[in-house]
Design an enzyme around this catalytic site. Structure first.
Site, PDB file in Angstrom:
ATOM      1  N   HIS A 259       0.829  -1.215   0.000  1.00 41.52           N
ATOM      2  CA  HIS A 259       0.000   0.000   0.000  1.00 41.52           C
ATOM      3  C   HIS A 259       0.858   1.257   0.000  1.00 41.52           C
ATOM      4  O   HIS A 259       1.839   1.347   0.740  1.00 41.52           O
ATOM      5  CB  HIS A 259      -0.910   0.001   1.225  1.00 41.52           C
TER       6      HIS A 259
ATOM      7  N   PRO B  99       6.334  21.298  10.977  1.00 44.47           N
ATOM      8  CA  PRO B  99       7.568  21.822  10.375  1.00 44.47           C
ATOM      9  C   PRO B  99       7.628  21.635   8.858  1.00 44.47           C
ATOM     10  O   PRO B  99       6.978  20.740   8.306  1.00 44.47           O
ATOM     11  CB  PRO B  99       8.651  20.985  11.067  1.00 44.47           C
TER      12      PRO B  99
ATOM     13  N   PRO C 217      11.889  12.357  10.429  1.00 49.26           N
ATOM     14  CA  PRO C 217      12.851  11.395   9.873  1.00 49.26           C
ATOM     15  C   PRO C 217      12.381   9.943   9.853  1.00 49.26           C
ATOM     16  O   PRO C 217      12.809   9.173   8.987  1.00 49.26           O
ATOM     17  CB  PRO C 217      14.081  11.563  10.770  1.00 49.26           C
TER      18      PRO C 217
ATOM     19  N   GLY D   1       7.528  10.318   9.053  1.00 50.18           N
ATOM     20  CA  GLY D   1       7.029  10.870   7.809  1.00 50.18           C
ATOM     21  C   GLY D   1       6.069  12.027   7.990  1.00 50.18           C
ATOM     22  O   GLY D   1       6.298  12.945   8.784  1.00 50.18           O
TER      23      GLY D   1
END
Length: 483
Positions: free
Chosen positions: A83, A166, A171, A174
């Site tokens: 997916h 942000p 990292p 996601g």
């Protein structure tokens, strides 16, 4: 009146690690008011879909806690599956269910998105009805490039700037899409072939963007050696699962391929399944002939539903109904203790009396259950009387008559609750000693029901234009309370 309710269907990029799935479940169910309806985890897609309902504020709290768990436990740099995904929590939609509007759900999406972006440093994109930009209404448009593609774009491409959080991808977790939408059905059809190219071709032909069916997103995948046409039906009242199934069946048949099976991921409104059956049988009024629906309508609300009504802002059901229900529960416990006594050799000497107690307790239990509804009905009569025009000369008489009727109902509850208390004391003395604590609970409940019912008699009599008219009712109630 039942409390407002929303559905929330967070999708997490984890379908294999049971410990993570359990942690997500605990995060959701640990919030008061949340009812987890369904969990579907798919190892091939490496994805799980949780479906829960809750009051609006609780839904936001539960969703945030689950997103936080996913953020801590799911690392997309190590994730793979069939997916498409862009986040540990890939998508969180809110759906109006009861006494909640789509605008309310948009507000919930914005509240959650802002909190996730601020507190978890995960960029959030608003989608569907909550989208702040028209190009972000469709989830595939936001998710394009998936985690890896967005990692490169966010912070460098202004078109990829998130709505909250942000301008840099988290990292490991996601990015997340949060939105508001109508009921969506995730629907997959498996073809009797391993030809994924055929599944992709069919998906392209049936999806809306390819000029196919309205309100349909679709793609083709390989799952367990079979070609799968995977669909999101964005509005089942526009394109139903039955319509989608027949379209796929026709296109696959043109290539001499048959359908093996289909599956729903998550939950589906019953009208979609009913509609499919009705379409096949050519029934225009199928809903009018459903046995289970008729049974539900005569049985009334579930216990949870009734408690939700009691907790709502409407004055009925209220204390009088709660007192009657408490008395009914007490009667049920007396009946239970009697049944645990009857037929036991150690209690043969009292079996006849235990049988008589059982018979009476069952009658009282039924009477008190009936009074639960009658008390709410009596309040409705009082409410209607107060709504009579103030210049109507018959208004005072109508109000007094309604109040006297409303006082009669809790008096009947008090009489039966007093009798249940007496039976509880007796069966606790002569009955199965292993169930004496149950008899004690029954007596306590019966006394609480009695006290509550007497209080309701008092308040109705006190509201009469001439309280002396209710003197006999009040005296009878007080005798029961002190008897």
């Amino acid at each position: 009146m039942p409390s407002p309710l929303v559905e929330c269907v967070p999708n997490f990029s984890e379908g294999r690690n049971q410990a993570t799935l359990d942690a997500l479940r605990a995060a959701l169910t640990g919030v008061p008011g949340v009812r987890l309806l369904d969990v579907q985890a798919d190892a091939s897609h490496n994805r799980s879909v949780f479906t829960f309902v809750a009051p609006p504020d609780a839904a936001v709290t539960a969703a945030f806690r689950a997103v936080a768990v996913a953020c801590d436990r799911i690392d997309l740099t190590k994730h793979s599956g069939e997916h498409p995904r862009m986040g540990a929590t890939d998508v969180v939609p809110f759906v109006p269910v009861r006494d909640v509007t789509m605008d309310d759900c948009v507000a919930l999406a914005r509240t959650l998105g802002e909190r996730v972006g601020r507190d978890l440093a995960v960029p959030v994109f608003l989608y569907a009805r909550a989208a702040a930009r028209p190009e972000r209404e469709r989830l595939p448009d936001i998710r394009k490039g998936e985690f890896e593609g967005l990692r490169d774009r966010i912070g460098t491409d202004p078109a990829a700037d998130p709505d909250f959080g942000p301008r840099a991808i988290h990292p490991t977790a996601g990015a997340t899409a949060v939105g508001a939408r109508p009921f969506l059905v995730a629907y997959n059809i498996y073809l009797d072939t391993a030809d994924v190219a055929l599944a992709k071709q069919i998906a392209k032909q049936i999806r809306t963007s390819g000029g196919g069916l309205p309100a349909v997103q679709a793609d083709g995948f390989e799952v367990d050696g079979r070609a799968q046409v995977s669909m999101n039906l964005l509005d089942i009242d526009v394109t139903s699962p039955a319509t989608a199934f027949m379209a796929v069946q026709r296109l696959a048949g043109e290539k001499n391929v048959v359908i093996l099976k289909s599956e729903v991921v998550g939950l589906i409104p019953e009208r979609a399944i009913l509609g499919a059956g009705a379409e096949r049988l050519k029934l225009s009024d199928a809903a009018d002939h459903l046995l289970e629906a008729k049974i539900r309508s005569v049985e009334g609300p579930t216990l949870d539903g009734w408690i939700d009504e009691l907790a709502g802002a409407a004055p009925a059901p209220g204390g009088g109904s709660a007192a009657a229900l408490t008395g009914s529960l007490a009667g049920a416990l007396v009946a239970m203790v009697a049944r645990l006594t009857i037929g036991r050799k150690a209690y043969a000497a009292v079996e006849a009396r235990a049988q008589a107690i059982l018979t009476e307790a069952e009658t009282l239990r039924g009477d008190l259950r009936r009074l639960v509804d009658e008390d709410a009905t009596a309040y409705g009569v009082v409410s209607a009387a107060y709504k009579i025009a103030k210049d109507d000369p018959g208004r005072p008489r109508a109000i007094d008559a309604a109040l006297l009727g409303a006082a009669q109902t809790p008096l009947e509850t008090a009489r039966r609750a007093a009798r249940v208390a007496a039976l509880a004391r007796e069966i606790g003395t002569i009955g199965n000693k292993n169930a004496r604590s149950d008899a004690k609970v029954a007596e306590g409940l019966a006394r609480a029901a009695l006290a509550g019912a007497v209080e309701n008699v008092k308040v109705n009599v006190a509201s009469l234009s001439d309280p002396a008219a209710g003197k006999a009712l009040l005296e009878a109630a007080e005798r029961l309370a002190t008897g």
